[in-house]
Motif scaffolding. Sequence first.
Motif, PDB file in Angstrom:
ATOM      1  N   VAL A  13      29.260 -30.863 -24.436  1.00  0.00           N
ATOM      2  CA  VAL A  13      29.679 -31.783 -23.381  1.00  0.00           C
ATOM      3  C   VAL A  13      31.056 -32.360 -23.694  1.00  0.00           C
ATOM      4  O   VAL A  13      31.317 -32.794 -24.813  1.00  0.00           O
ATOM      5  CB  VAL A  13      28.666 -32.937 -23.205  1.00  0.00           C
ATOM      6  CG1 VAL A  13      29.092 -33.853 -22.058  1.00  0.00           C
ATOM      7  CG2 VAL A  13      27.263 -32.393 -22.957  1.00  0.00           C
ATOM      8  N   GLU A  14      31.918 -32.360 -22.689  1.00  0.00           N
ATOM      9  CA  GLU A  14      33.204 -33.052 -22.749  1.00  0.00           C
ATOM     10  C   GLU A  14      33.293 -34.000 -21.561  1.00  0.00           C
ATOM     11  O   GLU A  14      32.657 -33.782 -20.526  1.00  0.00           O
ATOM     12  CB  GLU A  14      34.366 -32.047 -22.726  1.00  0.00           C
ATOM     13  CG  GLU A  14      34.545 -31.250 -24.004  1.00  0.00           C
ATOM     14  CD  GLU A  14      35.075 -32.091 -25.157  1.00  0.00           C
ATOM     15  OE1 GLU A  14      35.628 -33.190 -24.905  1.00  0.00           O
ATOM     16  OE2 GLU A  14      34.930 -31.654 -26.315  1.00  0.00           O
ATOM     17  N   PRO A  15      34.079 -35.066 -21.679  1.00  0.00           N
ATOM     18  CA  PRO A  15      34.082 -36.077 -20.615  1.00  0.00           C
ATOM     19  C   PRO A  15      34.641 -35.600 -19.283  1.00  0.00           C
ATOM     20  O   PRO A  15      34.181 -36.048 -18.225  1.00  0.00           O
ATOM     21  CB  PRO A  15      34.935 -37.210 -21.198  1.00  0.00           C
ATOM     22  CG  PRO A  15      35.697 -36.602 -22.318  1.00  0.00           C
ATOM     23  CD  PRO A  15      34.850 -35.498 -22.844  1.00  0.00           C
ATOM     24  N   THR A  16      35.615 -34.708 -19.304  1.00  0.00           N
ATOM     25  CA  THR A  16      36.277 -34.287 -18.062  1.00  0.00           C
ATOM     26  C   THR A  16      36.410 -32.771 -18.018  1.00  0.00           C
ATOM     27  O   THR A  16      36.363 -32.096 -19.054  1.00  0.00           O
ATOM     28  CB  THR A  16      37.689 -34.891 -17.966  1.00  0.00           C
ATOM     29  OG1 THR A  16      38.501 -34.330 -19.023  1.00  0.00           O
ATOM     30  CG2 THR A  16      37.651 -36.405 -18.068  1.00  0.00           C
ATOM     31  N   PRO A  17      36.611 -32.212 -16.830  1.00  0.00           N
ATOM     32  CA  PRO A  17      36.857 -30.766 -16.738  1.00  0.00           C
ATOM     33  C   PRO A  17      38.066 -30.317 -17.543  1.00  0.00           C
ATOM     34  O   PRO A  17      38.039 -29.242 -18.159  1.00  0.00           O
ATOM     35  CB  PRO A  17      37.064 -30.546 -15.233  1.00  0.00           C
ATOM     36  CG  PRO A  17      36.274 -31.635 -14.581  1.00  0.00           C
ATOM     37  CD  PRO A  17      36.438 -32.822 -15.487  1.00  0.00           C
ATOM     38  N   ALA A  18      39.126 -31.109 -17.565  1.00  0.00           N
ATOM     39  CA  ALA A  18      40.325 -30.724 -18.312  1.00  0.00           C
ATOM     40  C   ALA A  18      40.034 -30.644 -19.810  1.00  0.00           C
ATOM     41  O   ALA A  18      40.439 -29.693 -20.493  1.00  0.00           O
ATOM     42  CB  ALA A  18      41.454 -31.705 -18.045  1.00  0.00           C
ATOM     43  N   ALA A  19      39.327 -31.644 -20.329  1.00  0.00           N
ATOM     44  CA  ALA A  19      38.969 -31.636 -21.748  1.00  0.00           C
ATOM     45  C   ALA A  19      38.034 -30.479 -22.060  1.00  0.00           C
ATOM     46  O   ALA A  19      38.121 -29.857 -23.125  1.00  0.00           O
ATOM     47  CB  ALA A  19      38.320 -32.969 -22.126  1.00  0.00           C
ATOM     48  N   LEU A  20      37.152 -30.176 -21.123  1.00  0.00           N
ATOM     49  CA  LEU A  20      36.221 -29.067 -21.313  1.00  0.00           C
ATOM     50  C   LEU A  20      36.972 -27.741 -21.376  1.00  0.00           C
ATOM     51  O   LEU A  20      36.695 -26.902 -22.245  1.00  0.00           O
ATOM     52  CB  LEU A  20      35.199 -29.046 -20.178  1.00  0.00           C
ATOM     53  CG  LEU A  20      34.094 -27.998 -20.301  1.00  0.00           C
ATOM     54  CD1 LEU A  20      33.196 -28.298 -21.491  1.00  0.00           C
ATOM     55  CD2 LEU A  20      33.266 -27.938 -19.015  1.00  0.00           C
TER      56      LEU A  20
END
Length: 260
Positions: A13-20
Amino acid sequence: MTGIQGAVKTVVVEPTPAALAERVADRFLTRVRARTRNGRIAHVALTGGSMGGAVLAAVAEHPRAKKIDWSKVHFWWGDERFVELDDLDRNSRQSRQALLDHIDIPSENIHEVATPSSGVSLEEAAAGYAADLARFGDDDQPWPSFAVCFLGVGPDGHIASLFPDRVEVTVTDAAALPVHNSPKPPSERVTLTRPVINSSKRVWLVMTGADKASALGLALAGASYASVPAAGAKGRKRTVFFVDEAAAEQVAPELIDRDY
């Protein structure tokens, strides 16, 4: 041990789509580097959609992308829309714009599904794709084992162009299939089958948004793959769902892998 690992589905899990996208890109480059550094070939199956493109764009921008010997990497697609190369719906068009046009890779390492203007039918395009796959397999498995198979997941739980409660998701005696009257446009597509997907060393399912939370929950809970195709996707070594916080709202904490 490999079979046990592959059977376990973990969630990153990452907080945002960009971080993912950045995290998946980093893991992808690590895997490709590990596979190719001793001269071995890495076969990779790509996916379309906004996150498929975002991950590849993040790969292109990553400093370590320049250290990969891309001549050792072969790219395929889990599914493709039977449209022309420059059509906005074409998965390979998106992949080329995001990554493939920006790396030094031989053209013969990019394996695309035929287009309507090439003079073949949808059935012939699927058969041609299967024949291309077979060049990198053997009699027992006439397709390559992907080092990484990327999959997007729809809100309905579909993967590639294997849609719920349709015959394509149950087929086990072919590598690629024509798909007519797809529930999601464009209506004509070519898709890999479950045996090809599940022979991959690693299956990475990338999904973002609250509208994917239900499909993710069902896939992790072991729903019927015929009704939730994402539930039937599994890699021989790893099966990982890379998701953002919005998609992960129904995920049990013990399933989240914070180290992968």
